[in-house]
Design an enzyme around this catalytic site. Structure first.
Site, short mmCIF file in Angstrom:
data_model
loop_
_atom_site.label_atom_id
_atom_site.label_comp_id
_atom_site.label_asym_id
_atom_site.label_seq_id
_atom_site.Cartn_x
_atom_site.Cartn_y
_atom_site.Cartn_z
CG ASN A 63 -1.74 1.24 1.38
OD1 ASN A 63 -1.90 1.99 0.41
ND2 ASN A 63 -2.26 1.49 2.57
CD1 TRP A 64 3.88 1.13 -2.67
CD2 TRP A 64 4.14 2.39 -4.50
NE1 TRP A 64 4.86 0.56 -3.42
CE2 TRP A 64 5.04 1.31 -4.55
CE3 TRP A 64 4.11 3.32 -5.53
CZ2 TRP A 64 5.92 1.14 -5.62
CZ3 TRP A 64 4.99 3.15 -6.58
CH2 TRP A 64 5.89 2.07 -6.62
CE LYS A 65 -0.13 3.73 4.64
NZ LYS A 65 -0.27 3.97 6.05
CG HIS A 96 -6.16 2.82 5.04
ND1 HIS A 96 -5.68 3.78 5.88
CD2 HIS A 96 -5.19 1.87 4.95
CE1 HIS A 96 -4.47 3.43 6.29
NE2 HIS A 96 -4.15 2.28 5.74
CD GLU A 114 -3.01 6.26 6.33
OE1 GLU A 114 -3.09 6.15 5.09
OE2 GLU A 114 -2.07 5.78 6.99
CD GLU A 173 -3.85 -1.52 7.62
OE1 GLU A 173 -2.70 -1.70 7.26
OE2 GLU A 173 -4.56 -0.59 7.18
N GLY A 209 2.13 3.15 10.71
CA GLY A 209 3.20 4.14 10.53
C GLY A 209 3.91 4.54 11.82
CB SER A 242 4.57 -0.64 12.19
OG SER A 242 4.21 0.71 12.31
N GLY A 265 2.55 -0.88 4.43
CA GLY A 265 2.61 0.51 3.96
C GLY A 265 4.04 0.94 3.73
N GLY A 266 4.61 1.67 4.70
CA GLY A 266 5.95 2.25 4.58
C GLY A 266 6.99 1.27 4.05
P1 PGA Z 1 2.37 1.02 7.63
O1 PGA Z 1 0.97 1.22 6.92
O2 PGA Z 1 2.90 -0.34 7.24
O3 PGA Z 1 3.23 2.14 7.13
O4 PGA Z 1 2.14 1.10 9.10
C1 PGA Z 1 0.06 0.15 6.79
C2 PGA Z 1 -1.24 0.64 6.21
O5 PGA Z 1 -1.69 1.72 6.60
O6 PGA Z 1 -1.83 -0.02 5.35
#
Ligand code: PGA
Length: 244
Positions: free
Chosen positions: A5-7, A93, A95, A161, A167, A204, A225-226
């Protein structure tokens, strides 16, 4: 399965380099376990590279708009995502729940938009730190899951999540992940949806934590994500989890 997930990150050149790296590092059978969710503006280019270089990785979108709200300036519905090459879509998600106040009514409409086009849904749920500290984790998750009961869905997964783990460099305790995944599986199974494929974990995750998390009962995949932005780190996660 491993979802990158590159956001709101990346560029067209990074995308091409990343896909080249995946193609060099992961054999086809491992590629089939990977889903790349880049920003929507890069989906079409990703799809072209995948076809041209004969990669076996799938594509997903990070968001979808309801197809029943029209006209909708800036909107992108399921049919458009499909045309861009997406087979999967992330819905709910944290966010987006937080920043755009996406709640159950809107999320139900998004589920409908995805199902109309046979997109496979990755439905995200998770509790905030406050909710966790107040002992409300399971009730919050059940409330978020509720809308799946009435939705007509193609193959779908739930991604658990914890909001405080996203993050932050903090992952949930292994025992907690296993216990919460079991409760999510029980809850979704009670909806009697044959198209339910299982629960993924996210928050994370990196190559130092992925193996242990993925070995837990009830964890069918990872939403990354990251750590998915660096091709090498993403491939390490996939490779580490396939070693015996
Ligand atoms: P993260 O993000 O691995 O950077 O914590 C995961 C996500 O929000 O899908």
């Amino acid at each position: 399965m491993f979802i990158a997930n590159w956001k709101m990150n990346g560029s067209q050149s990074m995308l091409v380099r990343w896909l080249e790296g995946v193609n060099k590092t992961l054999d086809k059978s491992l590629q089939t376990k990977c889903i790349l969710c880049p920003p929507v503006c890069f989906l079409s280019e990703a799809s072209k590279v995948i076809k041209k270089e004969k990669l076996s990785i799938s594509l997903g979108a990070q968001n979808i708009d309801p197809s029943n709200i029209s006209p909708l300036t800036g909107g992108i519905d399921g049919a458009m995502l499909k045309e861009l090459g997406a087979e999967y879509v992330v819905i709910g998600h944290s966010e987006r729940r937080k920043v755009f106040k996406e709640e159950n009514q809107l999320l139900s409409e998004k589920l409908e938009s995805a199902s109309k086009e046979d997109l496979r849904v990755i439905f995200c749920i998770g509790e905030s730190l406050k909710e966790k500290e107040e002992g409300k984790t399971i009730s919050v998750l059940k409330k978020q899951l509720e809308i799946l009961n009435d939705a007509e869905l193609n193959n779908f997964t739930v991604a658990y999540e914890p909001v405080w783990a996203i993050g932050s460099g903090e992952t949930a305790k292994l025992d907690d992940i296993e216990d919460i995944h079991r409760q999510i599986v029980d809850e979704v199974r009670s909806f009697k949806k044959e198209s339910f494929l299982g629960v993924f974990y996210g928050g994370s995750v990196d190559s130092s934590s992925s193996r242990q998390i993925l070995s837990l009962k009830g964890v069918q995949g990872l939403l990354i994500g990251g750590a998915s932005l660096e091709c090498e780190e993403f491939c390490n996660i996939v490779l580490t989890n396939n070693q015996n």
